[in-house]
Design a protein around this motif. Structure first.
Motif, short mmCIF file in Angstrom:
data_model
loop_
_atom_site.label_atom_id
_atom_site.label_comp_id
_atom_site.label_asym_id
_atom_site.label_seq_id
_atom_site.Cartn_x
_atom_site.Cartn_y
_atom_site.Cartn_z
N ILE A 165 1.23 -1.25 0.16
CA ILE A 165 -0.21 0.61 0.18
C ILE A 165 0.64 1.08 0.30
O ILE A 165 1.68 1.45 0.75
CB ILE A 165 -1.19 -0.05 1.16
CG1 ILE A 165 -1.82 -1.89 1.67
CG2 ILE A 165 -1.53 1.08 0.91
CD1 ILE A 165 -2.79 -1.55 2.89
N ASP A 166 0.70 2.10 -1.02
CA ASP A 166 1.35 2.95 -0.88
C ASP A 166 0.66 3.98 -0.47
O ASP A 166 -0.41 4.99 -1.67
CB ASP A 166 1.92 3.54 -2.43
CG ASP A 166 3.26 4.36 -2.94
OD1 ASP A 166 2.95 5.64 -2.18
OD2 ASP A 166 3.66 4.73 -3.95
N ALA A 167 1.11 4.91 0.99
CA ALA A 167 0.65 6.15 1.26
C ALA A 167 1.75 7.03 1.22
O ALA A 167 1.12 8.31 2.06
CB ALA A 167 -0.13 5.85 2.43
N THR A 168 2.81 6.89 0.00
CA THR A 168 3.21 8.57 0.54
C THR A 168 3.02 9.90 -0.41
O THR A 168 3.60 10.98 -1.25
CB THR A 168 4.77 7.80 -0.27
OG1 THR A 168 4.72 7.86 -2.40
CG2 THR A 168 5.41 7.30 -0.19
N GLN A 169 1.95 9.69 -1.50
CA GLN A 169 1.59 10.82 -2.20
C GLN A 169 1.90 11.38 -3.64
O GLN A 169 2.23 12.43 -3.51
CB GLN A 169 0.71 11.95 -1.12
CG GLN A 169 -0.33 11.51 -0.25
CD GLN A 169 -1.65 10.50 -0.67
OE1 GLN A 169 -2.23 10.86 -2.30
NE2 GLN A 169 -2.57 9.84 0.01
N GLY A 170 3.09 10.16 -3.49
CA GLY A 170 4.22 10.88 -4.90
C GLY A 170 5.00 10.89 -4.31
O GLY A 170 6.12 11.05 -5.17
N ARG A 171 5.55 11.24 -2.81
CA ARG A 171 6.88 11.61 -2.58
C ARG A 171 7.78 10.79 -2.30
O ARG A 171 7.65 8.97 -2.29
CB ARG A 171 6.61 12.46 -1.12
CG ARG A 171 5.85 13.62 -1.68
CD ARG A 171 4.98 14.36 -0.53
NE ARG A 171 4.38 15.09 -0.63
CZ ARG A 171 3.36 15.65 -0.88
NH1 ARG A 171 2.63 14.39 -1.58
NH2 ARG A 171 2.42 17.35 -1.01
N ARG A 172 8.53 10.09 -1.70
CA ARG A 172 9.56 9.30 -1.80
C ARG A 172 9.49 9.07 -0.30
O ARG A 172 9.38 9.22 0.39
CB ARG A 172 10.97 10.40 -1.01
CG ARG A 172 12.26 9.81 -1.12
CD ARG A 172 13.47 10.34 -1.06
NE ARG A 172 14.45 10.09 0.06
CZ ARG A 172 14.88 10.30 1.50
NH1 ARG A 172 15.22 11.27 0.78
NH2 ARG A 172 15.93 9.91 1.92
#
Length: 92
Positions: free
Chosen positions: A44-51
């Motif tokens: 689950i990618d919860a970075t919102q497009g950040r590093r």
């Protein structure tokens, strides 16, 4: 069951009681963990497009990526449980 939510950044939360580990993504084993979770449809990618700055491992074997530093997430985790314990003492 405890349903305390932990803010992992940018409006995203997870159930604090289900967290197994909060780790930094820099080491090779953590990079492998991330890739394995992606292949297994458990990422689950919860970075919102950040590093990615922290990886949160859940008891369901899901792996969550966050753009918030691991130390910050861990501090929020500890502070949330300390606050909850203090609240229990006050309310009885």
């Amino acid at each position: 069951m405890d349903k305390t939510l932990l803010n992992i950044g940018f409006g995203n939360t997870v159930v604090a009681g289900r967290i197994v580990a909060i780790v930094t993504p820099n080491s090779a084993p953590m990079k492998r963990l991330k890739e394995d979770a992606k292949e297994g449809m458990r990422l689950i990618d919860a970075t919102q497009g950040r590093r990615t700055r922290s990886i949160i491992i859940m008891d369901s074997n899901h792996v969550i990526l966050s753009a918030i530093q691991a130390e910050t997430v861990a501090q929020r985790f500890v502070t949330g449980f300390e606050f909850k314990e203090d609240k229990k003492k006050i309310t009885g």
